[in-house]
Design a protein around this motif. Sequence first.
Motif, PDB file in Angstrom:
ATOM      1  N   UNK A  63      -1.193 -18.003 -22.040  1.00 58.70           N
ATOM      2  CA  UNK A  63      -2.601 -17.763 -22.340  1.00 58.70           C
ATOM      3  C   UNK A  63      -3.538 -18.330 -21.274  1.00 58.70           C
ATOM      4  N   UNK A  64      -2.990 -19.161 -20.343  1.00 61.06           N
ATOM      5  CA  UNK A  64      -3.839 -19.651 -19.257  1.00 61.06           C
ATOM      6  C   UNK A  64      -4.333 -18.451 -18.454  1.00 61.06           C
ATOM      7  N   UNK A  65      -5.588 -18.493 -18.059  1.00 59.90           N
ATOM      8  CA  UNK A  65      -6.167 -17.344 -17.383  1.00 59.90           C
ATOM      9  C   UNK A  65      -5.619 -17.148 -15.974  1.00 59.90           C
ATOM     10  N   UNK A  66      -5.656 -15.917 -15.527  1.00 63.14           N
ATOM     11  CA  UNK A  66      -5.190 -15.560 -14.195  1.00 63.14           C
ATOM     12  C   UNK A  66      -6.047 -16.245 -13.148  1.00 63.14           C
ATOM     13  N   UNK A  67      -5.408 -16.703 -12.084  1.00 63.55           N
ATOM     14  CA  UNK A  67      -6.136 -17.341 -10.999  1.00 63.55           C
ATOM     15  C   UNK A  67      -6.384 -18.818 -11.215  1.00 63.55           C
ATOM     16  N   UNK A  68      -5.894 -19.372 -12.303  1.00 61.64           N
ATOM     17  CA  UNK A  68      -6.143 -20.790 -12.547  1.00 61.64           C
ATOM     18  C   UNK A  68      -5.263 -21.656 -11.659  1.00 61.64           C
ATOM     19  N   UNK A  69      -5.704 -22.876 -11.472  1.00 59.99           N
ATOM     20  CA  UNK A  69      -4.996 -23.845 -10.645  1.00 59.99           C
ATOM     21  C   UNK A  69      -4.530 -24.997 -11.523  1.00 59.99           C
ATOM     22  N   UNK A  70      -3.327 -25.457 -11.265  1.00 57.64           N
ATOM     23  CA  UNK A  70      -2.782 -26.588 -11.994  1.00 57.64           C
ATOM     24  C   UNK A  70      -2.691 -27.779 -11.059  1.00 57.64           C
ATOM     25  N   UNK A  71      -3.371 -28.884 -11.391  1.00 56.21           N
ATOM     26  CA  UNK A  71      -3.241 -30.096 -10.580  1.00 56.21           C
ATOM     27  C   UNK A  71      -1.951 -30.836 -10.935  1.00 56.21           C
ATOM     28  N   UNK A  72      -1.224 -31.263  -9.918  1.00 59.78           N
ATOM     29  CA  UNK A  72       0.001 -32.034 -10.119  1.00 59.78           C
ATOM     30  C   UNK A  72      -0.151 -33.339  -9.340  1.00 59.78           C
ATOM     31  N   UNK A  73      -0.194 -34.441 -10.083  1.00 62.28           N
ATOM     32  CA  UNK A  73      -0.407 -35.742  -9.448  1.00 62.28           C
ATOM     33  C   UNK A  73       0.788 -36.097  -8.573  1.00 62.28           C
ATOM     34  N   UNK A  74       0.487 -36.623  -7.413  1.00 64.94           N
ATOM     35  CA  UNK A  74       1.501 -37.034  -6.459  1.00 64.94           C
ATOM     36  C   UNK A  74       1.792 -38.526  -6.618  1.00 64.94           C
ATOM     37  N   UNK A  75       2.762 -39.007  -5.857  1.00 65.43           N
ATOM     38  CA  UNK A  75       3.088 -40.423  -5.900  1.00 65.43           C
ATOM     39  C   UNK A  75       1.873 -41.255  -5.533  1.00 65.43           C
ATOM     40  N   UNK A  76       1.888 -42.489  -5.983  1.00 63.07           N
ATOM     41  CA  UNK A  76       0.780 -43.409  -5.696  1.00 63.07           C
ATOM     42  C   UNK A  76       0.602 -43.574  -4.192  1.00 63.07           C
ATOM     43  N   UNK A  77      -0.636 -43.642  -3.768  1.00 61.70           N
ATOM     44  CA  UNK A  77      -0.929 -43.838  -2.358  1.00 61.70           C
ATOM     45  C   UNK A  77      -0.489 -45.240  -1.945  1.00 61.70           C
ATOM     46  N   UNK A  78      -0.014 -45.368  -0.715  1.00 62.73           N
ATOM     47  CA  UNK A  78       0.458 -46.683  -0.274  1.00 62.73           C
ATOM     48  C   UNK A  78      -0.702 -47.676  -0.163  1.00 62.73           C
ATOM     49  N   UNK A  79      -0.491 -48.879  -0.683  1.00 60.18           N
ATOM     50  CA  UNK A  79      -1.543 -49.889  -0.593  1.00 60.18           C
ATOM     51  C   UNK A  79      -1.560 -50.457   0.822  1.00 60.18           C
ATOM     52  N   UNK A  80      -2.731 -50.876   1.237  1.00 56.57           N
ATOM     53  CA  UNK A  80      -2.859 -51.466   2.562  1.00 56.57           C
ATOM     54  C   UNK A  80      -3.035 -50.465   3.685  1.00 56.57           C
ATOM     55  N   UNK A  81      -3.029 -49.170   3.359  1.00 57.23           N
ATOM     56  CA  UNK A  81      -3.232 -48.137   4.371  1.00 57.23           C
ATOM     57  C   UNK A  81      -4.600 -47.510   4.147  1.00 57.23           C
ATOM     58  N   UNK A  82      -5.368 -47.403   5.213  1.00 54.52           N
ATOM     59  CA  UNK A  82      -6.681 -46.771   5.103  1.00 54.52           C
ATOM     60  C   UNK A  82      -6.509 -45.330   4.650  1.00 54.52           C
ATOM     61  N   UNK A  83      -7.430 -44.868   3.817  1.00 54.04           N
ATOM     62  CA  UNK A  83      -7.338 -43.531   3.243  1.00 54.04           C
ATOM     63  C   UNK A  83      -7.274 -42.456   4.323  1.00 54.04           C
ATOM     64  N   UNK A  84      -8.122 -42.552   5.339  1.00 52.34           N
ATOM     65  CA  UNK A  84      -8.107 -41.543   6.396  1.00 52.34           C
ATOM     66  C   UNK A  84      -6.792 -41.551   7.167  1.00 52.34           C
ATOM     67  N   UNK A  85      -6.207 -42.724   7.379  1.00 55.23           N
ATOM     68  CA  UNK A  85      -4.909 -42.798   8.053  1.00 55.23           C
ATOM     69  C   UNK A  85      -3.819 -42.174   7.196  1.00 55.23           C
ATOM     70  N   UNK A  86      -3.851 -42.438   5.887  1.00 57.63           N
ATOM     71  CA  UNK A  86      -2.856 -41.854   4.995  1.00 57.63           C
ATOM     72  C   UNK A  86      -2.970 -40.335   4.967  1.00 57.63           C
ATOM     73  N   UNK A  87      -4.185 -39.816   4.818  1.00 56.55           N
ATOM     74  CA  UNK A  87      -4.371 -38.364   4.756  1.00 56.55           C
ATOM     75  C   UNK A  87      -3.899 -37.685   6.040  1.00 56.55           C
ATOM     76  N   UNK A  88      -4.022 -38.358   7.161  1.00 57.38           N
ATOM     77  CA  UNK A  88      -3.579 -37.782   8.432  1.00 57.38           C
ATOM     78  C   UNK A  88      -2.063 -37.602   8.492  1.00 57.38           C
ATOM     79  N   UNK A  89      -1.331 -38.205   7.577  1.00 49.50           N
ATOM     80  CA  UNK A  89       0.138 -38.082   7.576  1.00 49.50           C
ATOM     81  C   UNK A  89       0.632 -36.957   6.673  1.00 49.50           C
ATOM     82  N   UNK A  90      -0.267 -36.289   5.955  1.00 46.47           N
ATOM     83  CA  UNK A  90       0.132 -35.285   4.967  1.00 46.47           C
ATOM     84  C   UNK A  90       0.127 -33.886   5.569  1.00 46.47           C
TER      85      UNK A  90
END
Length: 185
Positions: A63-90
Amino acid sequence: MSNNATDGAPLAASPLTRAVLEIDEYASGLGWDRPARLFALVDTAQLRTQEPGLADQLGLTETNETGSLTPIEQDELPSGTALDEFLATIAWPEAIAGCALTVERLMLPPAAEAAIPEGLDDASLATWVAAHPQRQEVRMTVAVLRDGARESAVRLRAKDTPTEVLTGSDLVPGLAEALSATFEV
């Protein structure tokens, strides 16, 4: 996420806006003072077809509508790493339609930003902002799609209700750019 008249949540026109609001609602349910959370966004119909067991586990029905998006949570972000540095590795695989991030920050009104002392390093600036009487705690949820579409939701801690969530495509442009870069080859 339900958008019926009784839950007070704003109605969302696009699948991306609905996904952002669903993530915002999820993060809200966890409370404040939480680490950043990263989500893959997948096409719900493709997920049901390609991973029916996972779709059942997530409670996705036909019954979910066509074109919908499902968010799936990923593993916890590593602590001690700047967010911009972490995103650059994905780098996301082709099956991922988009991604989203929810993060809490302190913000100042424009008048207070003008009073920031010059020459502060990042740690000193963070301390100064945290001590400022006009600071506002916010939770920002930003999502991007592989095709370049963007959406954001911003919730003030002082106005922590579903009806007070601000949405828009350009509310947090720097974070949207960083998330978009995770899809570049």
